[in-house]
Design a protein around this motif. Sequence first.
Motif, PDB file in Angstrom:
ATOM      1  N   GLN A 198     -20.031  33.690  31.142  1.00 51.21           N
ATOM      2  CA  GLN A 198     -20.190  32.591  30.584  1.00 51.21           C
ATOM      3  C   GLN A 198     -21.440  32.378  29.439  1.00 51.21           C
ATOM      4  OE1 GLN A 198     -18.713  28.896  31.607  1.00 51.21           O
ATOM      5  NE2 GLN A 198     -17.586  31.099  31.913  1.00 51.21           N
ATOM      6  N   GLY A 199     -20.369  32.080  28.578  1.00 48.18           N
ATOM      7  CA  GLY A 199     -21.412  32.851  27.533  1.00 48.18           C
ATOM      8  C   GLY A 199     -22.722  31.634  26.562  1.00 48.18           C
ATOM      9  N   PRO A 200     -23.733  31.412  26.277  1.00 45.62           N
ATOM     10  CA  PRO A 200     -24.078  30.622  25.704  1.00 45.62           C
ATOM     11  C   PRO A 200     -23.535  29.099  25.388  1.00 45.62           C
ATOM     12  CG  PRO A 200     -24.968  32.864  24.498  1.00 45.62           C
ATOM     13  CD  PRO A 200     -23.713  32.758  25.310  1.00 45.62           C
ATOM     14  N   ALA A 201     -24.842  28.203  25.897  1.00 46.67           N
ATOM     15  CA  ALA A 201     -22.991  26.992  24.981  1.00 46.67           C
ATOM     16  C   ALA A 201     -24.629  26.146  24.718  1.00 46.67           C
ATOM     17  CB  ALA A 201     -23.120  25.871  26.293  1.00 46.67           C
ATOM     18  N   GLY A 202     -24.407  25.897  23.145  1.00 45.38           N
ATOM     19  CA  GLY A 202     -25.504  25.601  22.382  1.00 45.38           C
ATOM     20  C   GLY A 202     -26.885  25.956  22.239  1.00 45.38           C
ATOM     21  N   THR A 203     -27.489  26.644  23.343  1.00 50.17           N
ATOM     22  CA  THR A 203     -28.586  26.982  23.740  1.00 50.17           C
ATOM     23  C   THR A 203     -29.149  28.668  23.582  1.00 50.17           C
ATOM     24  OG1 THR A 203     -28.706  26.848  25.644  1.00 50.17           O
ATOM     25  CG2 THR A 203     -29.404  25.195  24.576  1.00 50.17           C
ATOM     26  N   PHE A 204     -29.817  29.535  23.834  1.00 49.15           N
ATOM     27  CA  PHE A 204     -29.445  30.764  24.527  1.00 49.15           C
ATOM     28  C   PHE A 204     -29.918  30.961  25.964  1.00 49.15           C
ATOM     29  CE2 PHE A 204     -33.879  30.230  25.144  1.00 49.15           C
ATOM     30  CZ  PHE A 204     -34.424  31.067  24.592  1.00 49.15           C
ATOM     31  N   LEU A 205     -29.583  29.627  26.222  1.00 52.79           N
ATOM     32  CA  LEU A 205     -29.357  30.754  27.950  1.00 52.79           C
ATOM     33  C   LEU A 205     -27.481  31.023  28.529  1.00 52.79           C
ATOM     34  CD1 LEU A 205     -27.828  28.278  29.909  1.00 52.79           C
ATOM     35  CD2 LEU A 205     -30.048  27.231  29.499  1.00 52.79           C
ATOM     36  N   GLU A 206     -27.179  32.055  28.600  1.00 62.65           N
ATOM     37  CA  GLU A 206     -26.568  32.820  29.440  1.00 62.65           C
ATOM     38  C   GLU A 206     -26.067  33.272  30.681  1.00 62.65           C
ATOM     39  OE1 GLU A 206     -25.059  36.715  26.596  1.00 62.65           O
ATOM     40  OE2 GLU A 206     -26.896  36.653  27.561  1.00 62.65           O
TER      41      GLU A 206
ATOM     42  N   ALA B 100     -14.458  23.894  39.171  1.00 60.75           N
ATOM     43  CA  ALA B 100     -15.210  25.236  38.607  1.00 60.75           C
ATOM     44  C   ALA B 100     -17.049  25.265  38.243  1.00 60.75           C
ATOM     45  CB  ALA B 100     -14.869  25.658  37.406  1.00 60.75           C
ATOM     46  N   GLY B 101     -17.283  25.724  39.217  1.00 65.01           N
ATOM     47  CA  GLY B 101     -19.322  25.875  39.230  1.00 65.01           C
ATOM     48  C   GLY B 101     -19.293  26.759  39.224  1.00 65.01           C
ATOM     49  N   TYR B 102     -21.050  27.550  38.411  1.00 64.12           N
ATOM     50  CA  TYR B 102     -21.269  28.612  38.366  1.00 64.12           C
ATOM     51  C   TYR B 102     -22.837  28.582  38.360  1.00 64.12           C
ATOM     52  CZ  TYR B 102     -16.974  28.400  34.874  1.00 64.12           C
ATOM     53  OH  TYR B 102     -16.391  28.637  35.233  1.00 64.12           O
ATOM     54  N   ALA B 103     -23.119  30.003  40.113  1.00 62.33           N
ATOM     55  CA  ALA B 103     -24.089  29.781  39.898  1.00 62.33           C
ATOM     56  C   ALA B 103     -23.838  31.503  39.516  1.00 62.33           C
ATOM     57  CB  ALA B 103     -23.977  29.903  41.927  1.00 62.33           C
ATOM     58  N   ILE B 104     -26.216  31.001  39.127  1.00 58.07           N
ATOM     59  CA  ILE B 104     -26.439  32.714  39.101  1.00 58.07           C
ATOM     60  C   ILE B 104     -26.792  33.448  39.926  1.00 58.07           C
ATOM     61  CG2 ILE B 104     -28.348  33.737  38.234  1.00 58.07           C
ATOM     62  CD1 ILE B 104     -29.236  31.336  37.198  1.00 58.07           C
ATOM     63  N   SER B 105     -26.088  34.775  40.393  1.00 60.42           N
ATOM     64  CA  SER B 105     -26.395  36.005  41.532  1.00 60.42           C
ATOM     65  C   SER B 105     -27.629  36.370  41.609  1.00 60.42           C
ATOM     66  CB  SER B 105     -25.295  37.451  40.885  1.00 60.42           C
ATOM     67  OG  SER B 105     -26.918  38.148  41.097  1.00 60.42           O
ATOM     68  N   ILE B 106     -27.752  35.712  43.035  1.00 59.85           N
ATOM     69  CA  ILE B 106     -29.407  35.993  43.592  1.00 59.85           C
ATOM     70  C   ILE B 106     -29.281  37.841  42.743  1.00 59.85           C
ATOM     71  CG2 ILE B 106     -28.686  37.014  45.749  1.00 59.85           C
ATOM     72  CD1 ILE B 106     -31.626  34.541  45.262  1.00 59.85           C
TER      73      ILE B 106
END
Lengths: 598, 382
Positions: free
Chosen positions: A178-186, A232-238
């Motif tokens: 999931q690419g950056p959405a307006g910010t640099f978080l990715e 559709a929810g997304y989680a950062i993998s542990i």
Amino acid sequence: MTWHPTSRPEISRRRWLQTATVASLTTLLKGGSTARGAADPDVLAEQAARVAVVQKCAPSVVAIFGPGGGGGGSGVLITPDGFALTNFHVTSGAGDFMKCGLNNGELYDAVIVGIDPTGDVALIKLFGREDFPVATLGDSDQLAVGETCYAMGNPFLLATDFSPTVTYGIISGLHRYQGPAGTFLEYTDCIQVDASINPGNSGGPLFSAAGDLVGINGRGSFEKRGRVNSGAGYAISINQIKHFLDHLRGGLIVDHATLGAAVATKDDGSMVVTNILDSSEAFRRGLRVDDEIASFAGRPIRSVNQFKNILGIYPKGWKLPLVYRREGRKQEIFVRLRGLHRQSEMTLQPPERPAEEPKPGDKDQDKGRKPGAPKPPRPAGRGKPKPPEQYAKFLVEKPGFANFHFNQLEQERVLRGLAAWGDFKTPTGAWKLTAHAVAADLPAVFTLADELCGLILADGQQAFAQETNAEAKQGDEPPATGGLLLALHQLRWLLAKGPQAFSELYYAGSEPLDGNGPLVDVLATERFTARTRFLFDKQTGELIGFDTERDEDVDPCEVRFEGIAEFQGRKFPKLLIVRHADREYGRFELRAANWGDA
Amino acid sequence: MPSDRLWDACVRAAIWGLSLVLMCLVAVAPAQQSNAPEEVTPSPAEAPAQSRQQRVIEQVSRRVVKIFGAGRLKNLYAYSSGFLVSPQGHLVTIWSHVLDEQEVTVVLHDGRRFAGRIVGAEPQLDLAVLKIDAEDLPCFELDEAVTPPVGARVLSFSNMFKVATGDEPVSVLHGVISARTRLTARRGVFDSAYNGPVLVVDAITNNPGSGGGVLTTRDGQLAGMVGKELRNAQSNTWMNYAIPIAELKTAIQDIISGTFTPKSNPLEAPLSSPRFLPIDFGLVLVPDVIQRTPAFIDAVLPDSRAADVQLKANDLVLFVNDQLIQSVRMLREELARLEPGDTLKLVVRRENILIPVELTVPETARKPRKRGTEPEASSDDP
């Protein structure tokens, strides 16, 4: 059929729980005799398992609020002394001090520890207990699409008693990008779920069917249905977070990595390098335009997204294996990754809640927006809320760090590993190390003084010198070592002068030793233009080697130790292995040492 | 389908603790499994059940494709989903703007990309059949499709939100059939073209890009095609539904065999038509000539609803149901959004006086018209 929503399921569940302790699988197989008319025993068994997982996991789930009790998100405790994971976009809104509620109804103070703005992860520490309930870290690479999962947290800030809201679903997709959405978080290599992820779930845990922590929920695909779950929810993998955990514990603002090369998929499906920075380590190791990337970090590469996915889960500065193919021949290289952002970008706080305001009709903007709960804007500058008095000392602000206090703690821990070698500080004179260059079969004498270092090989047939003061050019002496004399000077400086003698010294997290070894702690120092990374064994705490870079974008001099022996009352490595630019320069066996005692 | 049954057999073997070796034997000797029972006995243990479902998901995912085509304009996404129905590369998807191109790109589960061309379409069923040039593809057998009862647990597979682009598998959601009913829905200001039976699901299955995905049972049996994003005409809420394969099967098979005669010509028929026009209220608006033509009334038909409330030529419409109206186009859109029987509140300006009026919306919406007979946007107000 009439359904009694309050009484009926409660009774059958209770009956089930009573029998569950004694009922074995075989009695279940007989089929439906215990609860006939209520529900299928398989269904009840699954429900009991679900209840057990929720009961096991819920105590570790944190409801996070800003200092004034406003705003908020979720988190999860991972150590008994109170370290908890959440989203960066939760803590960036809440401020450095937070209030955290657990499902026992208690509210605890918490402070920011480390942040990963790109990966949208933050580590905080709760105060007041040494026996916090914790989640078990799972292995997110073992998940399969279709598996049951549980999301817990505080969506819509419903939990006034801090007991988490539980939603459950299946793993809808793995290794999502999931690419950056307006910010640099990715969000790279993330986990997609159909469990409801809503505003306020941000930072909360995703548990596997077995109740292991496999991810941190942080985003959802929200479109025209408004800012609520749309399947559709997304989680950062542990597993990604594990790579950054030591960095975060060190109070750092961590950065993600780039190879320094652009890649693209060709028509035949292969992934090739289309552009490469000649200042990158990948270039120095021989990677060129048109080389085909076969694998990275041990995972085969089939698409650009996949490459971005794998690259995205590693911190800046890690050395990792890369296999490329050129004219049918495969070549493995180890590449130290560059930072994704400039230091200045990382130090500056990103704009507050940048993707908060939906732009009507702008789909890409909406897509992947963060489900953070509405928060009051973070008070800036003098308007900052006062921290709780007894905890104020746990926050040390320093540019480039989220909380330098925790870095100091890690520095102290790592430096304790040096104490076992003995006292190098009392002597005031130069070091004289008498060694034997193994392959060349030559005597080698190192003399390391404060402002000058020298090496005499073969009883004076060859001599090298390096000045070590502010004016001196930090050279490659002896040539093709990457600056061995300069490097040894850094080691003496650390041992003889102490950490305060460097212009910079900080704990830099952990990394795999030489790209494929075990994780080692890294202590980074700066003296003039030389940057050194001292490497400590995580188990024994012992110093096992160090890398010194004379300058930016040049290959470092890498020194690794083997064996420890006592020389003149102090412990020191018996063997120094010197490497530079992927080649071994030589090995020096220490025969005698004079530490400059008066 | 033989390979399906084979997998089922393999999974069953695993559930009942047979050895891997035996699985391989079964795999090379399909004839021995020809009399395998249709129904799989539910597995009692949690772990095998999970791996079995994962196996089903993997098998279904291989038959679902990602489609990339026209769109990319504001509010129009350029991607959708589809599913393979023949080993030679026939695939089924929804009839949508994504197909408004000579060729679309079809991406298989393994990342292979193909040019897809339209073989045939039935807009009244929201159905299109595409063909890619490939062979030996994993596919669904339409004859084995089922229509699950209300309450049945189902899975939905689609490339919603374009989460997958290459060889990544499509997204999977789980839910139950909440209702089997007829579709009464609309798309924007238009009634939906399809108004036949649908399977309503409790999971959020109909997202951007979901259209053309599949709804299956937990065992992976094909049940329906995920429809396009539509709102319920009564409640105005987004719908999650699939069109049963039973409704589509004949048309799909006829399109593939070349014997299909569409009820409506896809090239001529509009996707749908507006529900209410200004003329339905007796209003004739000024011609829509510029980007924001002010919403002036050009004329009021005698004995019309507009005439009843004394609207007059040269009145400027400022508000419709408290919505500020900035142009003729916007007024048309607002009128088209109305429901039969609604109250229509207008505020018009007449020589610097604001005049509020209330009209009732006619009880019946206008019938969808063929494009040939539909008035042009600027010519329905004579």
